[in-house]
Design a protein around this motif. Structure first.
Motif: not given
Length: 222
Positions: A17-22, A24-31, A42-50
């Motif tokens: 999941t993190l590989a997908f979310l981080n 940039p070619t997958n932006a914008p994404w929706l969870a 808990s997820w925010l520190p694992l994301l490269q962009k807020k």
């Protein structure tokens, strides 16, 4: 998070999941997951962009009635009302400081096309999200909105408007009575009614926007 980084715990599905979310070619994404109200920080520190947040809320009684109908654990309204308060409280607290666009179930059901357009515009201009690849038409919106939900909501509101007295006026917000399966005067009814009033005061504060302020005092639950 440290256990995951140090390899002390497995995070296989989360890693995908993190590989997908981080990426940039997958932006914008929706969870879309109500549990993010609780786990977002808990997820925010694992994301490269807020991420930007679309926060939407629903009438507490509608949620409690729905949970009671479909979840055997929810044998009365009190538990569903409590859950509604906690999830909205944590969702707002955990998304403080992020770019947050607020909507509601009422707005979406009353005028879905214009409300979705407003959300999209604010995500672009306020949160810096990329433009959507295409415009959502009224036909697509109407096909997506569940007419049963609209009918259910209208029926509940009509019943309250026609048959229920005002229990309390809270900051110019009228809180109508509701239909309980418990007999008035019993401890079960008193407990449920107390939670209903707490939830409705929060709902009134969501409608006015007060509940989204960082200084808002959330109620202590019994």
């Amino acid at each position: 998070i440290e256990d995951q980084r140090e390899g002390r715990i497995q995070f296989n599905e989360g890693a995908k999941t993190l590989a997908f979310l981080n990426d940039p070619t997958n932006a914008p994404w929706l969870a879309k997951d109500p549990r993010l109200c609780i786990t977002l920080k808990s997820w925010l520190p694992l994301l490269q962009k807020k991420p930007a947040i679309v926060f939407t809320y629903r009438h507490p009684l509608e949620v409690a009635v729905s949970l009671k109908k479909r979840e055997h654990k929810f044998t009365n309204l009190e538990r569903g009302l409590r859950l509604w308060i906690v999830y909205n409280m944590r969702g707002i607290q955990n998304s403080q400081g992020l770019c947050r666009i607020v909507s509601s179930n009422d707005r979406l059901l009353n005028d879905a096309t214009n409300e979705i357009e407003r959300i999209s515009t604010e995500l672009v201009h306020q949160c810096g999200m990329p433009l959507p690849p295409k415009t959502i038409t009224a036909e697509v919106t109407e096909d997506f909105i569940d007419p049963h939900m609209q009918h259910e909501k209208r029926a509940l509101k009509d019943k309250q408007d026609a048959n229920m007295d005002v229990l309390e006026t809270y900051n110019d917000c009228a809180i109508k009575d509701y239909e309980s399966s418990f007999q008035q005067g019993t401890s079960f009814y008193d407990k449920e009614k107390k939670m209903y009033l707490i939830a409705m005061r929060v709902y009134c504060d969501l409608q006015s926007g007060v509940a989204f302020k960082s200084s808002y005092s959330w109620p202590e639950l019994p």
